[in-house]
Each structure stands twice: as C-alpha cells, then as structure tokens.
Design an enzyme around this catalytic site. Structure first.
Site, short mmCIF file in Angstrom:
data_model
loop_
_atom_site.label_atom_id
_atom_site.label_comp_id
_atom_site.label_asym_id
_atom_site.label_seq_id
_atom_site.Cartn_x
_atom_site.Cartn_y
_atom_site.Cartn_z
N ASP A 112 37.84 34.93 34.85
CA ASP A 112 37.67 33.48 34.72
C ASP A 112 36.19 33.22 34.95
OD1 ASP A 112 37.40 30.78 35.15
OD2 ASP A 112 39.04 30.62 36.60
N TYR A 117 45.03 36.58 53.25
CA TYR A 117 44.81 37.46 52.12
C TYR A 117 44.36 36.66 50.91
CZ TYR A 117 46.79 41.04 54.94
OH TYR A 117 47.01 41.93 55.96
N LYS A 124 44.48 36.62 44.79
CA LYS A 124 45.55 36.40 43.83
C LYS A 124 44.83 36.27 42.51
CE LYS A 124 48.84 33.89 46.62
NZ LYS A 124 47.98 33.36 47.69
#
Ligand code: F6R
Ligand code: MG
Ligand code: MG
Length: 380
Positions: free
Chosen positions: A13, A230, A233
């Site tokens: 992205d 965490y 993603k």
C-alpha cells in the site's frame, strides 16, 4: 530459462485514493511502466499489475527462484516510483508500506507482502492469485482448509486418485517465528487446533502428497510486538495452483461462497465478513470495508501470464455478497463491542494505555470500602 519457473506476487500500500479505499490509476500506470522498462525486462518473463482496495499487487514470473534479490529490488523500486506519484497527488498514506510522510496510525516498517513459489510448468498450468484488503494473512486459513482438506468443499479429495492421499500444510506461528507441518487427512484435528486461531497461526504453504509439489503459498509474515501489542496485519495474497491432481478452479473458489469473518476492518481493529468481489468493486467503502477479496485466474504458458480472469465478478457470487452485506449490517450494530471490535491485544489502534494512565488513580482495590451513592447524586 532454467527448467523451473518462479511466480512472485509482491504487494504494498503506497497511497490510497481516496483515504484507504482505492488505488489511483496513475499509480498503476507507473508500476506498469517500471516493470515494462526495457532495462528491467530481462529480469522478468512476464508481469501483471493488479490491485485490490488500496494495495498495488505486482504479479511476476521469472526464472530466478524465490527470495531473489534482484526481483525484490525491482518490486521495491517500483513501489518507490509509485510513492513519488502518490506524494505528487498527496494520496493518503503515500509510501505507508515503505517510508511514510502521512500519518496512518499504524506502526510502519512491515514492508511489502510477498508470496512466491517455484515449480516446473505443467502441460497446462492454471493458477489463481487471491488478493485481499482490510484483513490479515490468517484470513486464508479457513479457505485453505476448505480447499485442501474438506471433502464437502473439494470433491477431488474423495474422487480424484491424484488427490486422495491429501496434502501437507506448513503452518507458521507468527508470534514465536516457528513453523511446523501437518498432513491431512491423518492430522486434521491437530492442524485445526492451530489454524483455528488465525491471528497467530497461519498456513504458509500447501504441498500435494501424491505429486510432491507445491500447491499453494501465502504472504504470511511475522508479526511485530510493539507498544505491547502485535502489529503487522498485512493485507495478504495467496497463490493456488489448480487442476490435474491439484484442486479444480471451482473447488478453489468455492469456500468464498460463504463469507467467513476476518480481522482487519476499520482501523485494523474490527471483525467483518470477507466479501468476494470483481476488481471493479474492490474499493472498500462502508466503514472502510467490508474486507474484500479478489481472485485473478491465469493460464501460465512458457512463463507468460495469460489472463487475468476476474473470477469473483461472476453473478454466482452475488449471494455471497448479499450474505456478506447482511453480516456487515449485523456486526455494525454491535458498534464498539466485541466481537465486532477485536480483543484488546489484537487491535492495531488502542487508546487503552492512555486512558488507563489518565484514570490510574481512580482505580481502587475491589475490597476497599467505598460508597458511591452520595457521589452519584447530581447537585441541583
Ligand atoms: C484499515 C484501514 C483503515 C484506517 C482508517 C483510519 O486497515 O487501513 O480503516 O485504519 O481509515 O486511518 P488513519 O488512522 O490513517 O486516519
Ligand atoms: Mg492504506
Ligand atoms: Mg490495504
């Protein structure tokens, strides 16, 4: 060209149009230019620039094997060139998966996602490249299980002698950076113990036991533990080889007829249905979603990517889209409550540490005597 062909799908992205929804056509043109440039051409046999949501996906064939420095460098330079265009247009989060200028709320540095496989091209080599937006690599666990281990999905597991011995699954623990493999059908239940937890355990690759060949691979990568949670993603890709001892194209697409719930919607912090869509419908809108998946089919011929066939544009997936929209409606009704909102440890954005710090003094031991009835009275 050596006997083996490598299929590399590398995505990033590098700027959204508008917000985190789509990709601007100028980025795609720039990527096409970069991959076609004559001085680069000798590196690749063929390429296809694709997109889903706000991600640019470079689908490339070559003979240099997986993890090749030159190929990765080419992809990196291509994303850098696209970033320049994104910056010029002030697209949102320009360069977010490389180096960022615009704030995106995510901790960066995870870099592009990569799925690569090397194989000897068969007499006919049909492949499907799945690309998803607003979700994480574990989103593939459910469809991969259905495709390669569920006889209710894949008739070939029962009736194709070349598939009857099943498949081997390579599973990665994204938190401890460990890997393990399981064979199906013998170890189905052990396999499910792990891949039923897609936030941590992801299927990296699948191998045919009969053919001794790779059948599928995903862009699974290690998660980083930062600021107590965490991150990483990463809108994932999955490549699946089909037919002749591998699952048929229709068996590979079938699991997506029943949209499953995945993590990564709005702010990487919500659960939503994975909606199968054609490329033209792949820009997430509602609540930055729902998460989308596109399936591009190619016949590979002498390394050339003959295609793509935009599978989910088919009306046969209309009902799946309707189901996904109904699930989206239901989940949105839950607003900030779990299970629509992810568990605290899984959220990409959380104000909890700040709020906690601000309110720390107001927390008292439960055993402490306190009568809040007086305090609760609103003074007139
Ligand atoms: C989800 C996603 C978007 C953004 C949201 C807020 O994966 O990318 O939902 O998280 O649009 O973006 P920022 O924080 O950049 O304003
Ligand atoms: Mg984005
Ligand atoms: Mg994305």
């Amino acid at each position: 060209m050596s006997e083996k062909l490598t299929l590399s799908v590398i995505k990033a992205d590098v700027g959204g149009f508008v917000g985190h929804s789509g990709v601007h056509v100028k980025l795609l043109e720039r990527a096409e230019e970069m991959l076609s440039r004559s001085d680069r051409r000798h590196l690749l046999v063929d390429h296809c620039v694709a997109h889903v949501g706000d991600d640019v996906n470079l689908i490339m064939t070559h003979d240099r094997g997986v993890d090749d420095r030159e190929i990765h460098h080419l992809a990196w330079e291509t994303f850098e060139a696209c970033t320049e265009v994104a910056k010029e247009l002030k697209l949102y989060g320009a360069g977010q998966d490389l180096l960022s200028d615009a704030f995106s709320g995510n901790v960066r540095g995870m870099g592009p996602g990569v799925a690569e496989m090397e194989f000897v091209e068969r007499k006919s080599e049909p492949v499907v490249v799945f690309m998803a937006d607003k979700t994480e690599p574990g989103a593939w666990n459910y469809p991969i299980y259905k495709i390669f281990a569920d006889p209710f999905n894949t008739a070939g597991l029962v009736i194709d002698p070349k598939m009857h011995r099943g498949f081997r699954f390579e599973v990665h623990d994204l938190i401890d950076a460990k890997k393990v493999s399981f064979v199906a059908p013998e170890e189905l239940y052990d396999l499910l113990v792990f891949i039923g937890a897609p936030g941590r355990y992801c299927v990296k690759s699948v191998y045919s036991r009969e053919l001794g060949e790779i059948a599928a691979t995903s862009s699974t990568q290690r998660l980083n533990l930062m600021a107590g949670r965490y991150v990483g993603k990463d809108d994932p890709v999955l490549v699946v080889r089909c037919q002749s001892g591998m699952p048929a194209v229709g068996e590979v697409l079938e699991p997506f007829s029943r949209p499953h719930l995945v993590s990564g919607w709005m702010r990487g912090s919500h659960v939503g249905p994975l909606m199968p869509v054609g490329v033209a419908d792949s820009a997430p809108t509602r609540f930055d979603g729902p998460p989308r998946v596109v399936a591009l089919g190619f016949q590979i011929s002498g390394g050339r990517l003959v295609g793509p066939q935009d599978f989910f544009a088919d009306v046969a997936f209309d009902e799946a889209r309707r189901t996904a929209n109904q699930l989206a409606d239901y989940l949105r009704g839950l607003g900030p409550f779990e299970p629509h909102r992810l568990h605290l440890e899984e959220m990409e954005y959380t104000t909890l540490p700040d709020v906690m710090q601000r309110l720390a003094k107001r927390f008292k031991p439960v055993e402490e005597e306190e009568d809040w009835s007086e305090e609760s009275k609103i003074d007139a």
